[in-house]
Write a protein that holds these residues in place. Structure first.
Motif, PDB file in Angstrom:
ATOM      1  N   ALA A   1       3.426   5.939  -5.438  1.00  0.00           N
ATOM      2  CA  ALA A   1       3.757   5.906  -6.872  1.00  0.00           C
ATOM      3  C   ALA A   1       2.935   6.971  -7.600  1.00  0.00           C
ATOM      4  CB  ALA A   1       3.428   4.534  -7.442  1.00  0.00           C
ATOM      5  N   TYR A   2       3.349   7.271  -8.838  1.00  0.00           N
ATOM      6  CA  TYR A   2       2.527   8.148  -9.664  1.00  0.00           C
ATOM      7  C   TYR A   2       2.327   7.478 -11.011  1.00  0.00           C
ATOM      8  CZ  TYR A   2       0.421  11.954 -12.073  1.00  0.00           C
ATOM      9  OH  TYR A   2      -0.478  12.701 -12.788  1.00  0.00           O
ATOM     10  N   PRO A   3       1.121   7.218 -11.477  1.00  0.00           N
ATOM     11  CA  PRO A   3      -0.130   7.391 -10.742  1.00  0.00           C
ATOM     12  C   PRO A   3      -0.274   6.371  -9.604  1.00  0.00           C
ATOM     13  CG  PRO A   3      -0.529   6.370 -12.902  1.00  0.00           C
ATOM     14  CD  PRO A   3       0.932   6.662 -12.838  1.00  0.00           C
ATOM     15  N   LYS A   4      -1.131   6.730  -8.635  1.00  0.00           N
ATOM     16  CA  LYS A   4      -1.348   5.856  -7.471  1.00  0.00           C
ATOM     17  C   LYS A   4      -2.087   4.585  -7.898  1.00  0.00           C
ATOM     18  CE  LYS A   4      -1.793   9.693  -4.103  1.00  0.00           C
ATOM     19  NZ  LYS A   4      -1.650  10.857  -4.962  1.00  0.00           N
ATOM     20  N   GLU A   5      -1.848   3.510  -7.151  1.00  0.00           N
ATOM     21  CA  GLU A   5      -2.476   2.226  -7.503  1.00  0.00           C
ATOM     22  C   GLU A   5      -2.580   1.330  -6.274  1.00  0.00           C
ATOM     23  OE1 GLU A   5      -0.971   0.462 -11.037  1.00  0.00           O
ATOM     24  OE2 GLU A   5      -2.259  -1.307 -10.795  1.00  0.00           O
ATOM     25  N   LEU A   6      -3.667   0.545  -6.187  1.00  0.00           N
ATOM     26  CA  LEU A   6      -3.804  -0.452  -5.119  1.00  0.00           C
ATOM     27  C   LEU A   6      -4.039  -1.817  -5.761  1.00  0.00           C
ATOM     28  CD1 LEU A   6      -6.207   1.510  -2.717  1.00  0.00           C
ATOM     29  CD2 LEU A   6      -3.757   1.077  -2.345  1.00  0.00           C
ATOM     30  N   ALA A   7      -3.615  -2.896  -5.096  1.00  0.00           N
ATOM     31  CA  ALA A   7      -3.776  -4.249  -5.672  1.00  0.00           C
ATOM     32  C   ALA A   7      -5.191  -4.772  -5.390  1.00  0.00           C
ATOM     33  CB  ALA A   7      -2.751  -5.193  -5.075  1.00  0.00           C
ATOM     34  N   PRO A   8      -5.832  -5.430  -6.380  1.00  0.00           N
ATOM     35  CA  PRO A   8      -7.208  -5.883  -6.209  1.00  0.00           C
ATOM     36  C   PRO A   8      -7.394  -6.951  -5.129  1.00  0.00           C
ATOM     37  CG  PRO A   8      -6.309  -6.666  -8.315  1.00  0.00           C
ATOM     38  CD  PRO A   8      -5.318  -5.703  -7.731  1.00  0.00           C
TER      39      PRO A   8
ATOM     40  N   VAL B   1       0.841  -1.197   0.000  1.00  0.00           N
ATOM     41  CA  VAL B   1       0.000   0.000   0.000  1.00  0.00           C
ATOM     42  C   VAL B   1       0.878   1.249   0.000  1.00  0.00           C
ATOM     43  CG1 VAL B   1      -1.715   1.305   1.333  1.00  0.00           C
ATOM     44  CG2 VAL B   1      -1.995  -1.167   1.027  1.00  0.00           C
ATOM     45  N   ARG B   2       1.945   1.221   0.782  1.00  0.00           N
ATOM     46  CA  ARG B   2       2.852   2.380   0.792  1.00  0.00           C
ATOM     47  C   ARG B   2       3.413   2.615  -0.615  1.00  0.00           C
ATOM     48  NH1 ARG B   2       5.794   5.100   4.471  1.00  0.00           N
ATOM     49  NH2 ARG B   2       5.330   3.649   6.155  1.00  0.00           N
ATOM     50  N   ALA B   3       3.887   1.531  -1.243  1.00  0.00           N
ATOM     51  CA  ALA B   3       4.481   1.689  -2.581  1.00  0.00           C
ATOM     52  C   ALA B   3       3.425   2.197  -3.562  1.00  0.00           C
ATOM     53  CB  ALA B   3       5.060   0.357  -3.055  1.00  0.00           C
ATOM     54  N   GLY B   4       2.202   1.649  -3.468  1.00  0.00           N
ATOM     55  CA  GLY B   4       1.140   2.027  -4.411  1.00  0.00           C
ATOM     56  C   GLY B   4       0.691   3.468  -4.245  1.00  0.00           C
ATOM     57  N   LEU B   5       0.634   3.936  -3.000  1.00  0.00           N
ATOM     58  CA  LEU B   5       0.151   5.302  -2.764  1.00  0.00           C
ATOM     59  C   LEU B   5       1.246   6.344  -3.006  1.00  0.00           C
ATOM     60  CD1 LEU B   5      -2.115   4.860   0.411  1.00  0.00           C
ATOM     61  CD2 LEU B   5      -2.816   5.034  -1.980  1.00  0.00           C
TER      62      LEU B   5
END
Ligand code: SAH
Ligand code: AVI
Length: 322
Positions: free
Chosen positions: A26-33, A20-24
């Motif tokens: 990042a640009y663009p932001k992303e979360l794993a399903p 979650v830290r890496a995803g938030l």
């Protein structure tokens, strides 16, 4: 008759925090399903499967209800059915019925990240199929695939619902290579995949009129609020579902309605969203037979059977190690 191993420990919490830290950040932001599926997320997915717009579940059920016996004969009458991302195993009953009727059914191995639904499914199944041994695994199948128990004898590994479409091409390739490594001679993979079709139907399937898919999508924010001490305001985001024809996949996102800051106490992190900013929460890839054949080939597997619904919306394919 039921044994369920749970592999969601401190490790899983640390993995979630890291992802979650890496995803938030990042640009663009992303979360794993995979983070959709807490108890509420699993319930919402079950509601999605009954929506008029969401055809994949009905199409897969149609195939399984008509062709399970044929599929199992082609797979050499396995005694063990392993199911990845098993959820409620609603459609799996058709395969289990056909195995029971053929006299081959011995063991069912549900593998799912959601502990609640795996326990519920296991206890329903031992009542419905007297004598069935259920050896479940609660884990992230991308991390713990090799823990799937091997009872000896022929196995079929089912990966239904189109969940393979939620993996990016590289993840999918690595995952299929690992599945191939689990397949002994005589074992088979039964894979469910949604097929490419017109944009309107695809987008409607992922943006239903009743708003259930929107609620499912936003549920990932509720999971972060609970698990990571975050303060996401679910009403400050809207659901977005677009078909990306070039990448041949649905692209599902959450769009921030306002400029806002969100605190994640558990990560000691504060992040900002601008109004209109989109964060991807899922992809759902759509396939053709040709594309799947090449996907199998590059993972050292080969297609052995192809089963579609009458409308040609969805396919189940049977594959083995090349
Ligand atoms: N097979 C069912 C459910 C599909 S929904 C059907 O066809 O209707 C996807 C399922 O996969 C959910 O039950 C979810 O909990 C599970 N899942 C998603 N990502 C996972 C992961 N990384 N590891 C294990 N299970 C996962
Ligand atoms: C689980 N998976 C195959 C579903 C899909 O169709 O990609 C998840 C889903 N997301 C929104 N609606 C359904």
């Amino acid at each position: 008759m039921i044994a369920i191993d749970v592999h969601l420990d401190a490790d899983a919490a640390a993995t979630m925090a890291r992802d979650v830290r890496a995803g938030l950040c990042a640009y663009p932001k992303e979360l794993a399903p995979k983070y959709f599926y807490d108890e509420r997320g699993s319930q919402l997915f079950e509601q999605i499967t009954e929506l008029p717009e969401y055809y994949p579940t009905r199409a897969e059920r149609e195939i399984l209800s008509h062709r399970s016996a044929e599929i199992l004969t082609s797979a050499g009458a396995p005694a063990t059915l392993v199911e990845l991302g098993s959820g409620s195993a609603a459609k799996t009953r058709h395969l289990l019925d056909a195995m029971r009727d053929a006299g081959s059914l011995e063991t069912y191995v549900p593998v799912d990240i959601s502990e609640e639904i795996t326990h519920q499914t296991a206890s329903l199944l031992v009542d419905e199929y007297p004598g069935l041994a259920v050896r479940g695994l609660v884990c992230d199948f991308e991390q713990h695939l090799e823990r799937v128990p091997d009872e000896g004898g022929a196995r079929m590994i089912a990966f239904l619902g189109g969940t393979i479409g939620n993996l990016y091409p590289r993840q999918r390739h690595a995952f299929l290579e690992r599945i191939a490594a689990l397949l002994s001679p005589g074992d088979h993979l039964l894979l469910g995949t949604d097929l490419i079709k017109e944009r309107e139907r695809l987008e409607a399937a992922y943006d239903d009129a009743a708003g259930v898919t929107a609620e499912f999508n936003k549920n990932v924010l509720a999971v972060l609020n609970r698990e990571l001490g975050a303060d996401f305001d679910l009403d400050a985001f809207e659901h977005v579902a677009r078909y990306d024809a070039e990448a041949e996949r649905m692209d599902i996102r959450l769009r921030s309605l306002v400029d806002q800051d969100v605190c994640l106490d558990g990560l000691d992190l504060e992040i900002s969203f601008t109004a209109g900013e989109e964060m991807r929460t899922e992809i759902s890839t759509k396939f053709t037979r040709e594309r799947l054949e090449s996907v199998y080939q590059s993972a050292d597997m080969e297609l052995r059977g192809w089963f579609t619904d009458a409308a040609g919306d969805y396919a189940l394919s049977l594959a083995c190690r090349a």
